[in-house]
Enzyme design. Structure first.
Site, PDB file in Angstrom:
ATOM      1  N   LYS A 216      -4.527  -0.812  -8.078  1.00 10.30           N
ATOM      2  CA  LYS A 216      -3.429  -0.180  -8.804  1.00 10.30           C
ATOM      3  C   LYS A 216      -3.111   1.126  -8.090  1.00 10.30           C
ATOM      4  O   LYS A 216      -3.977   1.987  -7.938  1.00 10.30           O
ATOM      5  CB  LYS A 216      -3.854   0.090 -10.241  1.00 10.30           C
ATOM      6  CG  LYS A 216      -2.812   0.842 -11.052  1.00 10.30           C
ATOM      7  CD  LYS A 216      -3.273   1.018 -12.482  1.00 10.30           C
ATOM      8  CE  LYS A 216      -2.248   1.754 -13.313  1.00 10.30           C
ATOM      9  NZ  LYS A 216      -2.696   1.912 -14.706  1.00 10.30           N
TER      10      LYS A 216
ATOM     11  N   LYS B 129      -0.904  -3.979  -8.479  1.00  5.86           N
ATOM     12  CA  LYS B 129       0.139  -3.301  -9.243  1.00  5.86           C
ATOM     13  C   LYS B 129       0.579  -2.046  -8.523  1.00  5.86           C
ATOM     14  O   LYS B 129      -0.289  -1.280  -8.101  1.00  5.86           O
ATOM     15  CB  LYS B 129      -0.446  -2.941 -10.611  1.00  5.86           C
ATOM     16  CG  LYS B 129       0.436  -2.113 -11.490  1.00  5.86           C
ATOM     17  CD  LYS B 129      -0.293  -1.820 -12.774  1.00  5.86           C
ATOM     18  CE  LYS B 129       0.570  -0.896 -13.608  1.00  5.86           C
ATOM     19  NZ  LYS B 129      -0.045  -0.513 -14.839  1.00  5.86           N
TER      20      LYS B 129
END
Ligand code: PBG
Length: 324
Positions: free
Chosen positions: A194, A247
């Site tokens: 992420k 992400k």
């Protein structure tokens, strides 16, 4: 010319026959924002078509989506400022908005699969994902809170736990607590790679969860790094993750591809709020065809190697597909 690749594009039938990548509602997870109250449905200005929903509307939304073939939902709560504190105590309050609503959804739609978020930010008066002391975001001290949160969510009926704070040792710690309490069937989808991204802006508006000071660069990854994602993935696999997530998605298709080539676990891509907002904004201006851009972007994530896509387009895609 002996070789003419165009022959395989000559008709819709041939094109469909040779199509390499497919996308269906089976692959999608729909993130939903919930808020306290009754009969509340407030559109998030930077995310046209996406709302903060009070539990009654949330249940309706889930019903509609299930009819359209979307069966997995990622849930995020907007917590009233007065309930936030430095230790995110509201995050494991069984009578609080989040856990109460999860029990309600599972009661009404046992076949819906729910992914829950394990991070402090929606409940933290500091707006950070971890415990803060003297301006530092603490790693190990936060674990106890996350453990309580994950366990409370499993008890409420969560099917997939999503530790999203991007700090160290989360997956192993949570796995151990879940197993010790008999929740061996609750899955963990790790936020493996992420990145500290500008594309989370609209999400933080939706939850009013932006950090009160500083940024998230000491825990989220540097957008310039690719190999570091392999370190994170190795750890998540060792610690018992069931699925690995990248992400954001669009600016990180290479990372999705890297993980899908190096790991056998299912790979998820989180098509985040800012990526949704960009397409919506351009489509609203008449600058591109929003539906085609949506499908093309989702397909690119599948092509890169994502088995699963978390996307705010889930419902719209399902509607588009149904209409043929
Ligand atoms: C934080 C969290 C964020 C998102 C999901 N969980 C934002 C952040 O890191 O500040 C972003 C999702 C999106 O932008 O759609 N735990």
């Amino acid at each position: 010319m002996l070789r003419r690749p165009r022959r395989n594009r000559k008709s819709a039938t041939v094109r469909a026959m040779v199509q390499e990548t497919h996308l269906s509602t089976d692959h999608l997870i729909f993130p939903l924002f919930m808020t306290e109250g009754q009969n509340k449905k407030v559109e998030i200005s930077s995310m046209p078509g996406i709302h903060r929903l009070s539990p009654d509307h949330l249940l309706e939304e889930i019903y509609t989506c299930m009819e359209l073939g979307i069966r997995t939902f990622a849930l995020f709560p907007q917590i009233d400022e007065s309930l936030k504190d430095s230790h995110a105590r509201e995050s494991h309050n069984p009578g609080g908005l989040y856990l109460r609503t999860i029990r309600q959804i599972k009661g009404q739609f046992p076949e819906a699969s729910l992914m829950t978020d394990v991070a402090m930010d929606p409940y933290s008066s500091d707006g950070h994902d971890g415990l803060v002391r003297n301006g530092q975001i603490l790693n190990d001290e936060t674990l106890e809170i996350l453990g309580k949160m994950a366990l409370a969510q499993a008890r409420a009926g969560a099917d997939i736990i999503g530790p999203s704070d991007m700090m160290d040792g989360r997956v192993g710690f949570i796995r151990q607590i879940l197993d010790a309490e008999g929740f061996t069937n609750v899955s963990i989808m790790s936020y493996t790679a992420k990145y500290a991204s500008a594309f989370y802006g609209p999400f933080r508006d939706a939850l009013e969860s932006a950090p009160k000071f500083g940024d998230k660069k000491t825990y989220q990854m540097n957008p310039a790094n690719r190999r570091e994602a392999l370190i994170e993935a190795d750890l998540d696999v060792e610690e018992g993750a069931d699925m690995l997530m990248v992400k954001p998605a669009l600016a990180y298709l290479d990372v999705i591809s890297l993980l899908s080539q190096n790991y056998d676990l299912p790979i998820a891509a989180y098509n985040v709020s800012g990526e949704y907002a960009m397409i919506k904004a351009a489509a609203r201006n008449g600058w591109l065809d929003g539906e085609r851009a949506m499908v093309e972007c989702l397909m690119s994530m599948r092509r890169a190697g994502a088995n699963i896509i978390l996307t705010y387009f889930a419902r719209e895609f399902a509607g588009w597909q149904r209409k043929g």
